[in-house]
Design a protein around this motif. Structure first.
Motif, PDB file in Angstrom:
ATOM      1  N   ALA A  37      32.978 -11.953  53.927  1.00 48.19           N
ATOM      2  CA  ALA A  37      34.254 -11.936  53.413  1.00 48.19           C
ATOM      3  C   ALA A  37      34.721 -10.681  53.076  1.00 48.19           C
ATOM      4  CB  ALA A  37      34.430 -13.067  52.139  1.00 48.19           C
ATOM      5  N   GLU A  38      35.392 -10.113  53.911  1.00 48.68           N
ATOM      6  CA  GLU A  38      35.896  -8.792  53.777  1.00 48.68           C
ATOM      7  C   GLU A  38      36.824  -8.582  52.398  1.00 48.68           C
ATOM      8  OE1 GLU A  38      38.210  -4.909  55.901  1.00 48.68           O
ATOM      9  OE2 GLU A  38      38.129  -6.952  56.810  1.00 48.68           O
ATOM     10  N   ASP A  39      36.418  -7.680  51.796  1.00 51.23           N
ATOM     11  CA  ASP A  39      37.249  -7.275  50.366  1.00 51.23           C
ATOM     12  C   ASP A  39      37.135  -8.626  49.724  1.00 51.23           C
ATOM     13  OD1 ASP A  39      38.848  -5.729  48.740  1.00 51.23           O
ATOM     14  OD2 ASP A  39      40.493  -6.694  49.524  1.00 51.23           O
ATOM     15  N   ALA A  40      35.718  -9.159  49.550  1.00 49.59           N
ATOM     16  CA  ALA A  40      35.339 -10.293  48.569  1.00 49.59           C
ATOM     17  C   ALA A  40      35.585  -9.816  47.153  1.00 49.59           C
ATOM     18  CB  ALA A  40      34.093 -10.869  48.977  1.00 49.59           C
TER      19      ALA A  40
ATOM     20  N   ALA B   1      24.164  -7.672  41.639  1.00 40.49           N
ATOM     21  CA  ALA B   1      24.523  -8.720  42.208  1.00 40.49           C
ATOM     22  C   ALA B   1      22.998  -9.491  42.520  1.00 40.49           C
ATOM     23  CB  ALA B   1      24.763  -8.185  43.684  1.00 40.49           C
ATOM     24  N   ALA B   2      22.075  -8.677  42.586  1.00 39.45           N
ATOM     25  CA  ALA B   2      20.570  -9.368  42.563  1.00 39.45           C
ATOM     26  C   ALA B   2      20.304 -10.043  41.469  1.00 39.45           C
ATOM     27  CB  ALA B   2      19.468  -8.196  42.741  1.00 39.45           C
ATOM     28  N   GLN B   3      20.685  -9.451  40.394  1.00 37.31           N
ATOM     29  CA  GLN B   3      20.578 -10.428  38.846  1.00 37.31           C
ATOM     30  C   GLN B   3      21.405 -11.560  38.805  1.00 37.31           C
ATOM     31  OE1 GLN B   3      21.433  -6.779  36.347  1.00 37.31           O
ATOM     32  NE2 GLN B   3      19.542  -7.028  35.541  1.00 37.31           N
ATOM     33  N   GLY B   4      22.573 -11.599  39.786  1.00 34.04           N
ATOM     34  CA  GLY B   4      23.242 -12.688  39.666  1.00 34.04           C
ATOM     35  C   GLY B   4      22.856 -13.747  40.883  1.00 34.04           C
TER      36      GLY B   4
ATOM     37  N   ARG C 252      27.791  -9.338  38.948  1.00 34.95           N
ATOM     38  CA  ARG C 252      26.769 -10.359  38.457  1.00 34.95           C
ATOM     39  C   ARG C 252      27.272 -11.893  38.097  1.00 34.95           C
ATOM     40  NH1 ARG C 252      25.453  -8.008  34.114  1.00 34.95           N
ATOM     41  NH2 ARG C 252      24.166  -6.681  34.883  1.00 34.95           N
ATOM     42  N   ALA C 253      28.613 -11.716  37.324  1.00 36.35           N
ATOM     43  CA  ALA C 253      29.138 -13.179  37.211  1.00 36.35           C
ATOM     44  C   ALA C 253      29.592 -13.828  38.613  1.00 36.35           C
ATOM     45  CB  ALA C 253      30.261 -12.945  36.359  1.00 36.35           C
ATOM     46  N   LEU C 254      30.051 -13.020  39.508  1.00 35.28           N
ATOM     47  CA  LEU C 254      30.552 -13.633  40.735  1.00 35.28           C
ATOM     48  C   LEU C 254      29.435 -14.321  41.655  1.00 35.28           C
ATOM     49  CD1 LEU C 254      32.711 -14.071  42.992  1.00 35.28           C
ATOM     50  CD2 LEU C 254      32.390 -11.548  43.725  1.00 35.28           C
TER      51      LEU C 254
END
Length: 516
Positions: free
Chosen positions: A146-149, A221-224, A187-189
């Motif tokens: 999803a570009e510009d996610a 991101a990995a943590q999420g 992380r939240a996303l």
């Protein structure tokens, strides 16, 4: 806790150096150079190689196809926008891969949907679903982005992701396309998306470095919940670049106690990969770059030097050898024999065919006569300045006359298919005079866009490496040259460009349409 609960979570490394990295301004890799980098990425142990954007040009399609045919081990991916032509080109590009993947994408942020795509959200989902369905008809492994996610609405992301997963997408990529988000938001996303998608789906992060947080955002991101990280060697890429592969890998390796993640990367290949990408792309690594910069393991402060002498761990959190940064120790000299030379190459990790050792050894002897002491980095430069295009023109000798009260004059003698040819020319400086002389003898005149010079090793007798980015018609061509003399290195770099022009292996200057 059980032993299993202590095991680190595996993180896939998706390398996009050959696609997103090549979109860096001024970078122009030919097929042979891309293949050389792809083989090194396989040695490095990356899980996925994004080999290119096949629809961009026939040359890009051939480059992806060649990597798919010849590189074994990693998944080979081709990028495609969410339309039939792109996906069919990507399928053709990766069809001969041992493990093919099609990576398709469409923009999902309100500003992109309204201003760029001119589509309603429902139409964007429909197009994404059709794209994944088509890609799935060619390959079993489909990734959707999803570009510009990170500027998209989380609920809409979950909605479109669920739709494409239902059509067979198994990897879902969440790009921070413009480098806008923060680690806390990332992380939240990912934690939110993990809860919205089936457990078998691999979540992936692709971060850009516009605010200098690409690596931090990737780790967050990995943590999420991300289990694939998309990155590039040296962090090269559009604008401010991408997340740096070597920094992510070593962050997980060094601080496994905190993160609890592990990659399959062979860390001792990191420095070699960095040098190769820098040399072939023409993008030098800044001295203070983490992990692979010249100063990464250097100590200037007396206090630091004293501490390192007593115990390296006082100021070094990892060993230089762990990332392939062996010290530039003296390895041999002009009296060294061929057997010792070959052993030195093997010790440095190079697997050189016997037929090439003869040529390298002759060049080594010439270098040893001129330089005296030969260091590990000298040998690396010698091996890595390989000839990967036909040598229509070979520099036999040159001479430059210059001074403060005279215009520089250059003489060159080349070996050509028609026999030796000579020429002279003047210029505003010694380097320009040599370039002009080479242009005159060959009849080919590239336009210089970028000229860089750096020392390969330390000291007054260090090898100089010259990198030139040029334009010839609608083609971009990059060349490098290495020699103890900077003018000679410049001549070799320029002649390399000319030989590439003759061989037709430059890169078309088309404008990229991929911004994942």
């Amino acid at each position: 806790m059980t032993q299993q609960e202590h095991q680190p979570q595996p993180i896939r490394i998706f390398d996009t150096t050959l696609r997103d990295g090549e979109q860096s301004p001024g970078v122009a890799l030919n097929h042979t150079q891309k293949l050389e980098i792809a083989h090194q990425l396989a040695r490095l142990g990356v899980d996925v190689i994004e080999a290119g954007f096949p629809i961009a040009s026939p040359g890009d399609l051939e480059g992806v196809s060649r990597i798919a045919r010849e590189v074994r081990g990693p998944i080979i991916a081709g990028l495609a926008r969410a339309n039939r032509a792109d996906i069919e080109a990507a399928a053709k590009g990766v069809e001969l891969a041992e493990r093919p993947r099609i990576h398709t994408f469409i923009a999902t942020s309100p500003i992109h949907m309204a201003k760029k795509l001119n589509l309603e959200p429902g139409a964007v989902i429909e197009r994404a679903v059709e794209a994944v369905r088509l890609a799935r008809s060619f390959v079993d492994d489909v990734e959707f982005s999803a570009e510009d996610a990170t500027r998209s609405e989380p609920e809409f992301l979950a909605r479109i992701f669920r739709a494409v997963v239902a059509e067979g997408a198994t990897t879902i990529n969440v790009p921070d396309t413009v480098g806008y988000t923060t680690p806390e938001e990332m992380r939240a996303l990912f934690a939110y998306l993990k809860g919205e998608l089936p457990g078998h789906v691999i979540l992936s992060a692709h971060c850009h470095d516009d605010l200098g947080m690409a690596v931090a955002n990737s780790v967050a991101a990995a943590q999420g919940g991300a289990r694939q990280i998309e990155c590039t060697v040296n962090g090269i890429g559009e604008r401010a670049g991408n997340a740096s592969l070597e920094e992510i890998v070593m962050a997980f390796h060094t601080r496994g106690d905190v993160y609890g993640f592990a990659t399959g990367i062979r860390t001792r290949e990191l420095y070699r990969a960095s040098r190769m990408v820098s040399r072939l792309s023409g993008m030098p690594v800044q001295p203070n770059k983490a992990i692979v910069g010249d100063n990464a393991f250097a100590h200037e402060s007396g206090i630091h030097q004293d501490g390192v002498i007593k115990a390296r761990e006082t100021y070094e959190i990892m060993n230089a050898e762990l990332v392939g940064r062996e010290a530039a120790v003296l390895v041999m000299g002009k009296h060294s024999g061929r057997a010792a030379f070959r052993k030195a190459l093997t010790d440095l990790g190079y697997e050189v065919p016997e037929e090439r050792v003869k040529d390298l050894f002759a060049r080594f002897k010439d270098l040893a006569d001129r330089k005296g002491q030969i260091y590990a980095d000298d040998l690396r430069a010698l091996v890595e300045s390989r000839t990967d295009v036909p040598q229509t023109f070979v520099l036999e000798r040159f001479q430059v006359t210059s001074g403060t009260d005279m215009q520089p004059l250059a003489f060159v003698r080349l070996t050509t298919p028609d026999g030796p040819r000579e020429g002279t020319a003047s210029g505003d400086g010694a380097v320009e005079a040599v370039f002009n002389a080479l242009n005159g003898v060959t009849g080919i005149k590239p336009e210089l866009e970028i000229y860089r010079v750096q020392a390969v090793t330390k000291g007054a007798e260090a090898l100089g490496e010259v990198s030139v980015n040029t334009r010839y018609g609608e083609m971009s061509i990059h060349g490098t040259g290495v020699a103890p003399d900077v003018v000679e290195a410049s001549a070799r770099a320029w002649l390399r460009v000319i030989n590439q022009i003759v061989a037709g292996v430059g890169k078309s200057r088309q404008v990229s349409q991929t911004t994942v």
